[in-house]
Design an enzyme around this catalytic site. Structure first.
Site: not given
Ligand SMILES: *Cc1c(COP(=O)(O)O)cnc(C)c1O
Length: 423
Positions: A144, A239, A267
């Site tokens: 994701y 990511d 995060k």
């Molecule tokens: C949470 C997450 C996102 C998206 O971040 P948001 O702040 O919710 O837009 C993208 N990539 C990864 C791996 C994530 O865990």
């Protein structure tokens, strides 16, 4: 459990907010519950509006590695707020947090702040396309990368629950340049590159996927991504919105000794505020406006309150042996958890302080493997833990998180509850 006030709050919320929530998994539908409305949180304890207490293993989806409301972070935030909450003009905390990130991540020479992980990934992709002058993006099923149109292809997290490969409202043309292949499948990657390698702008990957539940990269997989992208002149984007500052002070890239070209963070780095970032090699980052032609901007980007929360969080994480201590606690917990589940047809996957209990007997190394899980049994497990005042991540396809604030009594209560689960 008495939950009248949460239920009333939900009834009111759905009159004004679609589904009553501002992010779909919070509705707890896939686990057959109605949403929790939180009154406050401290350390690892969430208190709901009915005054029920829960030990939190979701921690705002991995944000609170120090636990909720850490006093040092709160103090920094209060000091920041007293000076002003947004300027739209540069301020010193932006450089301070940028410097802290550049010092920690070997691959990051320049970093730019945004307000969400979605934005960070979206910007990194645009930059990769601008730099390579190519269009195709390769991603992996079940990873994701936020909810930007062109990445909602076989995506994990909440999208995995929709049971379709993409969201409604995304024109086919927007995903025409996105190729999604199975994680840990080097042959599939080689096939894509032998056919379209010269068109691939970037390969984007969660180096340790957490958004289909925790899945580990098999030996050599990440190195293979590095080798192939280098050979074809494509960029490698890690990511690390979850894994950065979770798996080590320098992210998964430090743990696995792989140097990506671009990295996204989120995060943990916002310390509980809306901040995220993307960064990498300075020659690539130089293409961003105002230095270069790739446009990217944000009204609240580098927000001074969020920056201060991030700086304070990183300062605590820089104390000696913090990650070692967290990891030691986690390993001890996983050892006991493995013993607890051995006869329950549950598979435990873990990396550092994040873990998933998959309700399947077999190994889980890909999105296809995660789809073998018994989601009904998981839902029963969630409700069982919930009724035991333990809040785990409310989907089979998400990670749970340990923090510095989880103490032995909480962990042993978790283990005892798992042991007594008869579903
Ligand atoms: C949470 C997450 C996102 C998206 O971040 P948001 O702040 O919710 O837009 C993208 N990539 C990864 C791996 C994530 O865990």
């Amino acid at each position: 459990m008495y939950r009248l006030k949460s239920k009333t709050a939900y009834k009111e919320a759905i009159q004004y907010i679609p589904g009553g929530v501002n992010s779909p998994v919070r509705a707890l539908r896939s686990v057959g519950e109605s949403p929790l409305f939180v009154k406050n949180a401290k350390g690892v304890v969430i208190t709901d509006v009915d005054d029920n207490l829960f030990t939190d293993y979701c921690l705002s989806w991995g944000v609170f590695i120090l636990g909720h409301r850490h006093p040092y972070v709160l103090k920094a935030v209060r000091r920041a707020i007293d000076k002003g909450t947004s300027y739209g003009i540069p301020s010193l905390p932006e450089t301070e947090l940028a410097k802290a990130i550049v010092q920690r991540f070997q691959s990051i020479e320049r970093v730019r702040f945004v307000s969400s992980g979605t934005e960070a990934v979206m910007s990194a992709i645009r930059l990769a396309r601008g730099f390579t002058e190519r269009d195709v993006i390769v991603k992996f099923d079940g990873c994701y990368h936020g909810h930007a149109d062109h990445l909602l292809v076989s995506a994990g997290s909440g999208v995995a629950l929709l049971g379709k490969s993409s969201s409604a409202g995304v024109p086919d043309a927007f995903t025409a340049h996105t190729v999604s292949i199975p994680f840990n499948d080097t042959a599939a990657l080689d096939r894509v590159f032998s056919q379209r390698g010269k068109d691939v702008a970037a390969v984007i990957v969660e180096p340790v996927p957490a958004n289909m539940g925790v899945v580990l990269p098999q030996n050599g997989f990440l190195q293979h991504l590095r080798d192939v992208t280098r050979r074809y002149g494509s960029l490698l984007i890690f990511d690390e919105v979850i894994t950065g500052l979770r798996l080590s002070d320098g992210g998964a890239q430090k743990r696995f000794c792989i140097t990506p070209d671009l990295t996204t963070l989120g995060k943990i780095i916002g310390g509980g505020f809306p901040a995220a970032a993307f960064g990498g090699r300075s020659d690539i980052m130089a293409l961003l406006a105002p230095d270069g032609p790739v446009y990217q901007a944000g009204t609240l980007s580098g927000n001074p309150v969020a920056m201060s929360a991030g700086i304070a969080t990183l300062q605590i994480l820089a104390q000696p042996d913090v990650y070692e201590k967290l990891e030691k606690k986690a390993i001890n917990f996983y050892n006991r958890l493995s013993e607890t589940i051995y006869d329950k047809n549950i598979t435990l996957n873990h990396a550092g302080s994040m873990f998933t209990l998959f309700f399947t007997k077999g190994e889980v190394n890909s999105f296809a493997d995660t789809q073998q899980c018994d989601r009904k049994r998981f839902a029963a497990f969630f409700r069982y833990m919930f009724n035991n005042h333990i809040y785990i991540s409310p989907s089979q396809f998400e990670a749970n998180f340990l923090s510095l604030a989880h103490k032995e009594n909480a962990l042993s209560r978790f283990l005892k509850s798992v042991k007594n689960f008869k579903g």
